[in-house]
Design an enzyme around this catalytic site. Sequence first.
Site, mmCIF file in Angstrom:
data_model
loop_
_atom_site.group_PDB
_atom_site.id
_atom_site.type_symbol
_atom_site.label_atom_id
_atom_site.label_comp_id
_atom_site.label_asym_id
_atom_site.label_seq_id
_atom_site.Cartn_x
_atom_site.Cartn_y
_atom_site.Cartn_z
ATOM 1 N N GLU A 36 0.843 -1.204 0.000
ATOM 2 C CA GLU A 36 0.000 0.000 0.000
ATOM 3 C C GLU A 36 0.876 1.250 0.000
ATOM 4 O O GLU A 36 1.936 1.283 0.631
ATOM 5 C CB GLU A 36 -0.905 0.014 1.239
ATOM 6 C CG GLU A 36 -2.011 -1.015 1.162
ATOM 7 C CD GLU A 36 -2.948 -0.956 2.363
ATOM 8 O OE1 GLU A 36 -2.688 -0.174 3.308
ATOM 9 O OE2 GLU A 36 -3.935 -1.709 2.352
ATOM 10 N N HIS A 124 -3.674 12.065 -25.914
ATOM 11 C CA HIS A 124 -4.067 11.227 -27.045
ATOM 12 C C HIS A 124 -5.585 11.164 -27.128
ATOM 13 O O HIS A 124 -6.222 10.298 -26.534
ATOM 14 C CB HIS A 124 -3.473 9.837 -26.868
ATOM 15 C CG HIS A 124 -3.506 9.045 -28.112
ATOM 16 N ND1 HIS A 124 -2.496 9.077 -29.038
ATOM 17 C CD2 HIS A 124 -4.447 8.240 -28.621
ATOM 18 C CE1 HIS A 124 -2.806 8.300 -30.041
ATOM 19 N NE2 HIS A 124 -3.999 7.778 -29.815
ATOM 20 N N ASP A 165 0.417 7.566 -39.972
ATOM 21 C CA ASP A 165 -0.939 7.202 -40.404
ATOM 22 C C ASP A 165 -1.734 8.472 -40.684
ATOM 23 O O ASP A 165 -1.302 9.578 -40.359
ATOM 24 C CB ASP A 165 -1.664 6.321 -39.379
ATOM 25 C CG ASP A 165 -1.696 6.931 -37.996
ATOM 26 O OD1 ASP A 165 -1.868 8.163 -37.893
ATOM 27 O OD2 ASP A 165 -1.548 6.188 -37.018
ATOM 28 N N LYS A 188 -2.614 3.156 -45.430
ATOM 29 C CA LYS A 188 -3.060 1.753 -45.462
ATOM 30 C C LYS A 188 -3.932 1.588 -46.683
ATOM 31 O O LYS A 188 -4.847 2.377 -46.904
ATOM 32 C CB LYS A 188 -3.898 1.451 -44.221
ATOM 33 C CG LYS A 188 -3.075 1.105 -43.033
ATOM 34 C CD LYS A 188 -3.931 0.586 -41.904
ATOM 35 C CE LYS A 188 -3.039 0.393 -40.694
ATOM 36 N NZ LYS A 188 -3.706 0.518 -39.456
ATOM 37 N N ARG A 190 -6.455 -1.123 -48.535
ATOM 38 C CA ARG A 190 -7.138 -2.406 -48.374
ATOM 39 C C ARG A 190 -7.417 -3.009 -49.753
ATOM 40 O O ARG A 190 -8.066 -2.405 -50.592
ATOM 41 C CB ARG A 190 -8.433 -2.195 -47.584
ATOM 42 C CG ARG A 190 -9.176 -3.477 -47.280
ATOM 43 C CD ARG A 190 -10.286 -3.260 -46.270
ATOM 44 N NE ARG A 190 -9.796 -2.961 -44.934
ATOM 45 C CZ ARG A 190 -9.299 -3.856 -44.092
ATOM 46 N NH1 ARG A 190 -9.232 -5.125 -44.440
ATOM 47 N NH2 ARG A 190 -8.878 -3.490 -42.905
ATOM 48 N N ASP A 215 5.446 11.152 -34.427
ATOM 49 C CA ASP A 215 4.193 10.640 -33.848
ATOM 50 C C ASP A 215 4.053 11.196 -32.433
ATOM 51 O O ASP A 215 5.031 11.672 -31.850
ATOM 52 C CB ASP A 215 4.218 9.104 -33.826
ATOM 53 C CG ASP A 215 2.818 8.510 -33.926
ATOM 54 O OD1 ASP A 215 1.833 9.247 -33.725
ATOM 55 O OD2 ASP A 215 2.712 7.302 -34.200
ATOM 56 N N THR A 223 4.118 0.863 -34.896
ATOM 57 C CA THR A 223 3.835 1.905 -35.888
ATOM 58 C C THR A 223 5.145 2.430 -36.473
ATOM 59 O O THR A 223 5.288 2.575 -37.689
ATOM 60 C CB THR A 223 3.048 3.055 -35.210
ATOM 61 O OG1 THR A 223 1.945 2.492 -34.514
ATOM 62 C CG2 THR A 223 2.588 4.089 -36.193
HETATM 63 C C1 R5P Z 1 -1.966 6.101 -32.757
HETATM 64 O O1 R5P Z 1 -3.098 6.556 -32.859
HETATM 65 C C2 R5P Z 1 -0.847 6.881 -32.163
HETATM 66 O O2 R5P Z 1 -0.688 8.128 -32.778
HETATM 67 C C3 R5P Z 1 0.457 6.114 -32.198
HETATM 68 O O3 R5P Z 1 0.777 5.880 -33.549
HETATM 69 C C4 R5P Z 1 0.362 4.822 -31.454
HETATM 70 O O4 R5P Z 1 -0.156 5.006 -30.177
HETATM 71 C C5 R5P Z 1 1.727 4.168 -31.371
HETATM 72 O O5 R5P Z 1 1.595 2.924 -30.770
HETATM 73 P P1 R5P Z 1 2.626 1.774 -31.018
HETATM 74 O O6 R5P Z 1 3.992 2.306 -30.699
HETATM 75 O O7 R5P Z 1 2.191 0.699 -30.061
HETATM 76 O O8 R5P Z 1 2.519 1.339 -32.442
#
Ligand code: R5P
Length: 288
Positions: A36, A124, A165, A188, A190, A215, A223
Site C-alpha cells: 500500500e 491522445h 498514419d 493503409k 485495403r 508521432d 507503428t
Molecule cells: C496512434 O493513434 C498513435 O498516434 C500512435 O501511432 C500509437 O499510439 C503508437 O503505438 P505503437 O507504438 O504501439 O505502435
Amino acid sequence: MIIVGCSASQKIAKEIAKKLKKPYYDLKVDSFPDGETHLRFTNNAKGKNVVLVQTLNNPNDKLIEVIFAAYTAKDLGAKKVTLVAPYMAYLRQDKRFHSGECVSNKIIAKLFEVFDEIITIDPHLHRIKSLGKLFHKKTITLTANPLLSQYIKSKIKNAAVIGPDAESFQWALDVAKSAGCKATVLKKKRYSSTTVRIKLHEPELVKGKNVVIVDDIISTGHTMMETIKESKKSGAKSIYCLCVHGIYADNSLPKLRKMGAKVIATNTIEGETSNINVAELVSQALKK
Ligand code: R5P
C-alpha cells in the site's frame, strides 16, 4: 504556489520550480510492507496552490499516489490543487469497443475531480476532441509540436517528415511546415477483406533524405517499425523516430535502435531519449 515533485517526475518538477522561482519539495513516497502507498508532504500546504507534477505512463501506482497526494493536500488546507501530468494516461479507451468493457477515460475524469486544474501535453484524444469535454475542471492542453519542429530545424539537415498514419498526418505536417521541410504519410490500402498493405504516399520525398517519423506516442513501437521498413525501401539516407511521449512498451526502444533508427522524445516521460525539454512550456502555462 509551491511545486511538488511526485515520484515519477521529480527532475522536471524541480526544473519547473526553478524557472518559476517557486519553492520546490519532493513528495515523500514509500510503501507499507503489503504494497500500500504511504506518502507525506514535507512542506506546509495550507493556503497554497499546490502543483503536483506526476507523469502517468505505466500509470496504476502513479495514479494512486497522485490522487492520494491531492486529497492529502486538500486535507492539509491547500487553497488549490493543480495536476501537471506531462503524459496523461487512460485516454485511449474512450468508448466501449466490446460489450462489458470499462470506458477508462470517463473513470479517470471522475477520479480527477479532486484537482482544481489539470495541465497536460499532447493528450491522445480520438472521439473526444478536447480535454475540457472530459474533465469538468479547468484544463490546459499544451503541445510540444513547436519544440519538435525546433529540434528538426536545429539538428537534422536535409530532413523529410513522415506521419505514420492518416490520423497523425495533420500533426506531422504541422511539425514539418514549421521545420521548413516536406511531409508525407504512410497509407493503409485495403485490397480485400483480409489483405491490407501499407505504402508511403509519396516515396520520392524520402529518397536520399534524413527521414523523421513524427508521432505523438511510441508505445510498442510497431507503428514506427512499419514506417522504418517503408522508409528504407524508399531509399531514406537515415531515420529518426521523433515523438512527444516515449513509453517504449515491449522493449521497443532497443528494437527500434536495432533497425538503425535514432530515437528522440521529449521529457514528458523521463528516460534516455528525453532530448527535448518541456519544462519551459509547462512553466509558461503555470504563469497564466
Ligand atoms: C496512434 O493513434 C498513435 O498516434 C500512435 O501511432 C500509437 O499510439 C503508437 O503505438 P505503437 O507504438 O504501439 O505502435
